[in-house]
Write an enzyme that holds these catalytic residues in place. Sequence first.
Site, PDB file in Angstrom:
ATOM      1  N   THR A 153       0.851  -1.185   0.000  1.00 28.09           N
ATOM      2  CA  THR A 153       0.000   0.000   0.000  1.00 28.09           C
ATOM      3  C   THR A 153       0.891   1.239   0.000  1.00 28.09           C
ATOM      4  O   THR A 153       2.102   1.156   0.154  1.00 28.09           O
ATOM      5  CB  THR A 153      -0.909   0.050   1.244  1.00 28.09           C
ATOM      6  OG1 THR A 153      -0.085   0.181   2.411  1.00 28.09           O
ATOM      7  CG2 THR A 153      -1.762  -1.190   1.363  1.00 28.09           C
TER       8      THR A 153
ATOM      9  N   ALA B  77       3.420  -1.147   4.792  1.00 32.64           N
ATOM     10  CA  ALA B  77       2.755   0.057   5.286  1.00 32.64           C
ATOM     11  C   ALA B  77       3.767   1.194   5.256  1.00 32.64           C
ATOM     12  O   ALA B  77       4.832   1.095   5.871  1.00 32.64           O
ATOM     13  CB  ALA B  77       2.242  -0.167   6.699  1.00 32.64           C
TER      14      ALA B  77
ATOM     15  N   VAL C 191       7.671  -2.224   7.095  1.00 28.27           N
ATOM     16  CA  VAL C 191       7.715  -0.760   7.062  1.00 28.27           C
ATOM     17  C   VAL C 191       8.279  -0.311   5.719  1.00 28.27           C
ATOM     18  O   VAL C 191       9.406  -0.652   5.344  1.00 28.27           O
ATOM     19  CB  VAL C 191       8.572  -0.208   8.214  1.00 28.27           C
ATOM     20  CG1 VAL C 191       8.612   1.318   8.157  1.00 28.27           C
ATOM     21  CG2 VAL C 191       8.023  -0.678   9.555  1.00 28.27           C
ATOM     22  N   LYS C 192       7.485   0.455   5.002  1.00 29.42           N
ATOM     23  CA  LYS C 192       7.851   0.921   3.669  1.00 29.42           C
ATOM     24  C   LYS C 192       8.493   2.298   3.778  1.00 29.42           C
ATOM     25  O   LYS C 192       7.888   3.245   4.305  1.00 29.42           O
ATOM     26  CB  LYS C 192       6.599   0.972   2.790  1.00 29.42           C
ATOM     27  CG  LYS C 192       6.839   0.997   1.299  1.00 29.42           C
ATOM     28  CD  LYS C 192       5.505   0.853   0.583  1.00 29.42           C
ATOM     29  CE  LYS C 192       5.665   0.838  -0.915  1.00 29.42           C
ATOM     30  NZ  LYS C 192       4.345   0.780  -1.597  1.00 29.42           N
ATOM     31  N   VAL C 193       9.731   2.407   3.287  1.00 28.44           N
ATOM     32  CA  VAL C 193      10.562   3.600   3.493  1.00 28.44           C
ATOM     33  C   VAL C 193      11.060   4.103   2.138  1.00 28.44           C
ATOM     34  O   VAL C 193      11.488   3.294   1.302  1.00 28.44           O
ATOM     35  CB  VAL C 193      11.770   3.260   4.395  1.00 28.44           C
ATOM     36  CG1 VAL C 193      12.651   4.469   4.606  1.00 28.44           C
ATOM     37  CG2 VAL C 193      11.296   2.698   5.734  1.00 28.44           C
TER      38      VAL C 193
END
Length: 218
Positions: A27, A60, A86-88
């Site tokens: 997402t 996310a 965790v999307k960075v």
Amino acid sequence: MKFFIDTANLAQIQEAQDMGILDGVTTNPSLMAKEGISGDSAVLAHYRAICEIVEGDVSAEVISTDVSGMIREGEVLAALHPQIVVKVPMTKDGIKAIRYFSQKGIKTNCTLVFSAGQALLAAKAGATYVSPFLGRLDDISVDGIQLIEQIVSIYAIFGFSTMVLAASIRHPLHIVKCAELGADVVTCPLNAITALLNHPLTDVGLEKFLADYRKANG
């Protein structure tokens, strides 16, 4: 190769899950906004709802641009559910945050990657996934598939454990090409995945079988 669905739409996630081919979800803030999800509490609740549908990893994304903000947001996201990744973003602060998360055992997805050099930095920092956006490269007349090939090759040479998550998939041929090159994951809209089902000879063959059955059985 794993199939992730790139959406925040719960109905589409459930449909892909029901097909038996879904391995995870990605997402981003744009996809959340598209579903009308706004406000921190609503966004977090939506991530939990996604995790209740799919059994695999759920990316996310943080919205901070500084390392301290990314770390703060990422720790909140990671605490939501064991499936959260965790999307960075691929920035200097993003690389610092990925290194921090890696040392803490928190899974990460380095997003907005457009070059092999960026992918190399993400792997060095310990990213769990790297997301090269091949469709957006194609949009500016750059060969996105070639980038997937470069990254897969570099990671194989040096034995990086970071998984290549091909993103910005536009059509089923992208999926097939990524599979040929050995990408670990593709993340796609549902319509790109279901388009893999289609072939005119399948339709013609099925119609002939059914016609022959009707002829033989009245």
